[in-house]
Every structure is written in C-alpha cells, then in structure tokens.
Design a protein around this motif. Sequence first.
Motif, PDB file in Angstrom:
ATOM      1  N   ASP A 202      54.405  24.613  60.867  1.00 22.23           N
ATOM      2  CA  ASP A 202      55.078  23.319  60.973  1.00 22.23           C
ATOM      3  C   ASP A 202      54.910  22.733  62.365  1.00 22.23           C
ATOM      4  O   ASP A 202      54.948  23.444  63.364  1.00 22.23           O
ATOM      5  CB  ASP A 202      56.573  23.472  60.674  1.00 22.23           C
ATOM      6  CG  ASP A 202      56.842  23.834  59.229  1.00 22.23           C
ATOM      7  OD1 ASP A 202      55.909  24.277  58.544  1.00 22.23           O
ATOM      8  OD2 ASP A 202      57.984  23.679  58.786  1.00 22.23           O
TER       9      ASP A 202
ATOM     10  N   GLU B 170      55.002  19.841  57.488  1.00 27.03           N
ATOM     11  CA  GLU B 170      56.302  20.442  57.197  1.00 27.03           C
ATOM     12  C   GLU B 170      56.160  21.387  56.010  1.00 27.03           C
ATOM     13  O   GLU B 170      55.465  21.075  55.044  1.00 27.03           O
ATOM     14  CB  GLU B 170      57.329  19.358  56.828  1.00 27.03           C
ATOM     15  CG  GLU B 170      57.462  18.237  57.844  1.00 27.03           C
ATOM     16  CD  GLU B 170      58.208  17.044  57.309  1.00 27.03           C
ATOM     17  OE1 GLU B 170      58.684  16.242  58.141  1.00 27.03           O
ATOM     18  OE2 GLU B 170      58.310  16.881  56.063  1.00 27.03           O
TER      19      GLU B 170
ATOM     20  N   VAL C 250      57.424  22.668  52.703  1.00 28.13           N
ATOM     21  CA  VAL C 250      58.337  22.316  51.616  1.00 28.13           C
ATOM     22  C   VAL C 250      58.957  23.571  51.043  1.00 28.13           C
ATOM     23  O   VAL C 250      60.168  23.654  50.821  1.00 28.13           O
ATOM     24  CB  VAL C 250      57.587  21.541  50.513  1.00 28.13           C
ATOM     25  CG1 VAL C 250      58.500  21.256  49.329  1.00 28.13           C
ATOM     26  CG2 VAL C 250      57.001  20.259  51.063  1.00 28.13           C
TER      27      VAL C 250
ATOM     28  N   VAL D 173      52.573  17.089  40.650  1.00 35.24           N
ATOM     29  CA  VAL D 173      53.766  16.383  41.127  1.00 35.24           C
ATOM     30  C   VAL D 173      54.458  15.712  39.951  1.00 35.24           C
ATOM     31  O   VAL D 173      53.829  14.983  39.159  1.00 35.24           O
ATOM     32  CB  VAL D 173      53.396  15.351  42.206  1.00 35.24           C
ATOM     33  CG1 VAL D 173      54.637  14.580  42.656  1.00 35.24           C
ATOM     34  CG2 VAL D 173      52.740  16.043  43.401  1.00 35.24           C
TER      35      VAL D 173
ATOM     36  N   GLU E 106      49.218  14.138  45.895  1.00 38.31           N
ATOM     37  CA  GLU E 106      49.894  13.006  46.524  1.00 38.31           C
ATOM     38  C   GLU E 106      51.263  12.822  45.892  1.00 38.31           C
ATOM     39  O   GLU E 106      51.396  12.837  44.661  1.00 38.31           O
ATOM     40  CB  GLU E 106      49.056  11.735  46.335  1.00 38.31           C
ATOM     41  CG  GLU E 106      49.649  10.490  46.972  1.00 38.31           C
ATOM     42  CD  GLU E 106      48.810   9.253  46.708  1.00 38.31           C
ATOM     43  OE1 GLU E 106      49.395   8.179  46.504  1.00 38.31           O
ATOM     44  OE2 GLU E 106      47.561   9.371  46.699  1.00 38.31           O
ATOM     45  N   GLY E 107      52.289  12.662  46.724  1.00 41.11           N
ATOM     46  CA  GLY E 107      53.631  12.456  46.224  1.00 41.11           C
ATOM     47  C   GLY E 107      53.937  10.991  45.978  1.00 41.11           C
ATOM     48  O   GLY E 107      53.200  10.107  46.412  1.00 41.11           O
TER      49      GLY E 107
ATOM     50  N   ALA F   7      53.161  10.824  50.661  1.00 39.82           N
ATOM     51  CA  ALA F   7      52.906  12.035  51.436  1.00 39.82           C
ATOM     52  C   ALA F   7      51.821  12.866  50.749  1.00 39.82           C
ATOM     53  O   ALA F   7      51.656  12.822  49.522  1.00 39.82           O
ATOM     54  CB  ALA F   7      54.175  12.862  51.577  1.00 39.82           C
TER      55      ALA F   7
ATOM     56  N   TYR G 253      50.465  16.662  49.889  1.00 40.52           N
ATOM     57  CA  TYR G 253      50.974  18.020  49.718  1.00 40.52           C
ATOM     58  C   TYR G 253      49.783  18.957  49.536  1.00 40.52           C
ATOM     59  O   TYR G 253      48.857  18.642  48.771  1.00 40.52           O
ATOM     60  CB  TYR G 253      51.896  18.107  48.503  1.00 40.52           C
ATOM     61  CG  TYR G 253      53.180  17.330  48.673  1.00 40.52           C
ATOM     62  CD1 TYR G 253      54.333  17.952  49.156  1.00 40.52           C
ATOM     63  CD2 TYR G 253      53.237  15.971  48.371  1.00 40.52           C
ATOM     64  CE1 TYR G 253      55.511  17.236  49.324  1.00 40.52           C
ATOM     65  CE2 TYR G 253      54.417  15.248  48.544  1.00 40.52           C
ATOM     66  CZ  TYR G 253      55.541  15.891  49.018  1.00 40.52           C
ATOM     67  OH  TYR G 253      56.701  15.171  49.197  1.00 40.52           O
TER      68      TYR G 253
ATOM     69  N   ARG H 261      53.824  19.673  53.408  1.00 40.97           N
ATOM     70  CA  ARG H 261      53.915  18.220  53.275  1.00 40.97           C
ATOM     71  C   ARG H 261      53.366  17.588  54.550  1.00 40.97           C
ATOM     72  O   ARG H 261      53.711  18.008  55.664  1.00 40.97           O
ATOM     73  CB  ARG H 261      55.369  17.797  53.060  1.00 40.97           C
ATOM     74  CG  ARG H 261      55.594  16.297  52.876  1.00 40.97           C
ATOM     75  CD  ARG H 261      57.046  16.053  52.485  1.00 40.97           C
ATOM     76  NE  ARG H 261      57.327  14.648  52.244  1.00 40.97           N
ATOM     77  CZ  ARG H 261      57.956  13.853  53.102  1.00 40.97           C
ATOM     78  NH1 ARG H 261      58.382  14.325  54.266  1.00 40.97           N
ATOM     79  NH2 ARG H 261      58.173  12.581  52.805  1.00 40.97           N
TER      80      ARG H 261
ATOM     81  N   VAL I  56      52.910  14.028  56.605  1.00 42.91           N
ATOM     82  CA  VAL I  56      53.405  12.652  56.730  1.00 42.91           C
ATOM     83  C   VAL I  56      53.071  12.151  58.135  1.00 42.91           C
ATOM     84  O   VAL I  56      52.761  12.955  59.026  1.00 42.91           O
ATOM     85  CB  VAL I  56      54.935  12.583  56.496  1.00 42.91           C
ATOM     86  CG1 VAL I  56      55.284  12.914  55.063  1.00 42.91           C
ATOM     87  CG2 VAL I  56      55.674  13.501  57.462  1.00 42.91           C
TER      88      VAL I  56
END
Length: 382
Positions: free
Chosen positions: A26, A39, A41, A53, A358-359, A363, A365, A377, A379
């Motif tokens: 991270d 990050e 998840v 997703v 893609e979220g 974002a 992933y 993740r 961003v």
Amino acid sequence: MFRSASLLGATLPMLLLGTACAQPVDGDLSSEAGTIRVETVVGDLSHPWAIAVLPDGGMLVTEREGRLRHVSAGGALSAPLSGVPAVETAGQGGLLDVALDPDFAANRLVYLSFSEGGDGGNSTAVARGRLSDDLSGLDAVEVIFSQSPKVDSSGHFGSRLVFGRDGNLFVTLGDRQSGAFRGEAQNLGSHIGKIVRIRPDGSVPDDNPFVGRAGALPEIWAWGIRNSQAAALHPETGLLWEIEHGPRGGDELNVIRPGENYGWPLVTLGVEYSGLTIGDGLKTAPDMVDAIYSWTPVIAPSGMLFYSGEAFPDWQGDLFVGGLASTALVRLELDGERVVHEERLLEPLKQRIRDVAEGPDGALYVATDEAEGRILRIVPAR
C-alpha cells in the motif's frame, strides 16, 4: 495520446513503505498520469485468479485451489461459497476465471472456468450457476462446456471468459503444454489451442465459422492459439482481443476474427525454453494472422481490460494487461489496432498480477497471484 516513446517499459519509482525486510504494497506510486495510490481491499487469499465486479461494487474472486469468495464493497471477505464444481487442482489447473451473465441483474447467473478431471486426464470446462440472494453460494450449477480431448497435463488451460455483444460466450483454451498434443492447435477436430464461442447454455451459435464443416468442431471460433489467459472485448468494434503466452519470448497481442488461424505452433515469435528453434522457425506465414504487438522478454500476460472509467481520464480507451513474470500492470495506448505506447505500473511491488478489473467508481482492481494474495485498488492520489 502518445506521450513519449523514451518512456517505453520504464520502471517507475515507489515511495518506500515499511522496513527493508518487509514487502511494501500500500502507498503512492508515480505514473505518467500523476501519482496513484495503491490500497489493499482484501488480503488472505491463496493465489486469486480472477475478479468479477458486482453491480453494488462488491466482487466475486476465484482462488485457484477451488474456492469462490465474495468480497463486499467495504472489503469484507466471505467464507468459500458453496456450489462450486469439483476442480482438479494441479500445476496451473484449478478454479480459474469468473464472469457475470450480461443480464446478471435479472438472472444472477455466474460462469466459472476450471480444470475438470476425467478419463484421459483433464481439460478446461465451464460451469454456470445462480448466485444466491444471500451471497452464500451458487445454485443449480451445471457444466455447459468441456474441452475435448482430455490430456494428462497440468499446464496451459487458457480459460478466460468474455461475453460478446450478442450475448454469446467466448472461452479461450490452451494447447495443454504437452508435446504429444502440441500440433492439435492446428487440428479443427480438437478444442486444444482454440478459442470457442458458445451460447450461454453451452449450445453452438448457428453463425460460428466452422458449423457444418466436416471434421471441424462447431464451437471453434479461432485456432492456432498457444495459451491465452488475457482476453477482452473492444468497446468500439466489439471484436475480441486476446493475449497469449509465448514460449521463451513472443507473448502475442491478437485481434480475433472468426475462422482465422493465429499460427501456433507453426508460427511463433519465440523459441523453445531450451533456446532451440520451434518447428521451422517461421515468424509469419500465408493464411495465418500476425500479432499486432508482442513482448520479448515475456511479460507472462494474464487478465485484460479496456479502461472506460472517469477516475483516470487520461487512460480512457487504454488497454491494461496483468503481467506475471514482469510483476507489472501494463498499460497500452492504442491507435486503432496499433499499440503506440507502453507504460508499466506497479513493478516496484514485485507482485504477480493475475487479473485486472474496473469498478463502478472507475478505480482499477488487480489480483496478485501469490500464496498470500490480495485484491489491490488503484485510484488517483489525493
């Protein structure tokens, strides 16, 4: 937009996080679009292979050992879901891709690819089932496709699942990494080394290119494929793009058109792992389709996405590819069917990138194919 060929393949610096003996994950990284934030998840996954997703921002994640997990939008990891078909886990085999039906919001159908045991060895198979309302398992699971023949091998299952605009399902199938079966990629009477196209129930669409041809299996859409673990539908043309693992050198990005032959093993940009020439050493041949882009040394591609989100406006329309050997998320800028620029993200993390998604928030992933795997993740940094 073409930003600078001098940056092609550049490794980007990372702000060090933690001690020298720990593996930082991270934190913030540089990219050509500015600083990005990585990050976790969810962790505690064993060799995660694929991400699907869900409409609410949660996701389904496969683990190669045979587990399907639900991850909530807030990062809560479920117990393994029930209803997953029996998986033969060995080598590269196991529970592999996961995809949602195009009408998932209404029918809650989920599709899984996996290595299926049976007489003669194993093969890639596809099953579908209904995700229960409480997210605890799959109901009414049925196998809708099994690659033929089965092979005594633990390698090259292919296994990406991609729905076309017409609702039919593409399945990439590897050459099974068996010397005795290598030539089967050029045999239309076998599913080995092919991309097939089936209806959601496993039946054969009438407009498949080899329907009615003597000696050819009707599911086949394209042939001469080595081992494709990356595939996605182009958002403008609706054509399937795929990337297949080369041997030693020669990972190939291909645009797939019905009935076309992509050459393996008669044509390849790589060589044997020993360094010896493969076949006659042909790099191209009449009536066989050339790759539009390639990598030597290999990146070992797995997972693929055309980005369309708002989080990274500069990246809209770019192609993202997971890299196992390169430990990178590879970003490709395109001009039609031409790659004009490459950037490698996440390399400093030294994680095998198995899949990318893609979220709803734009974002990115990624799944890291490690014994202690994660979903990360990505961003913009704030």
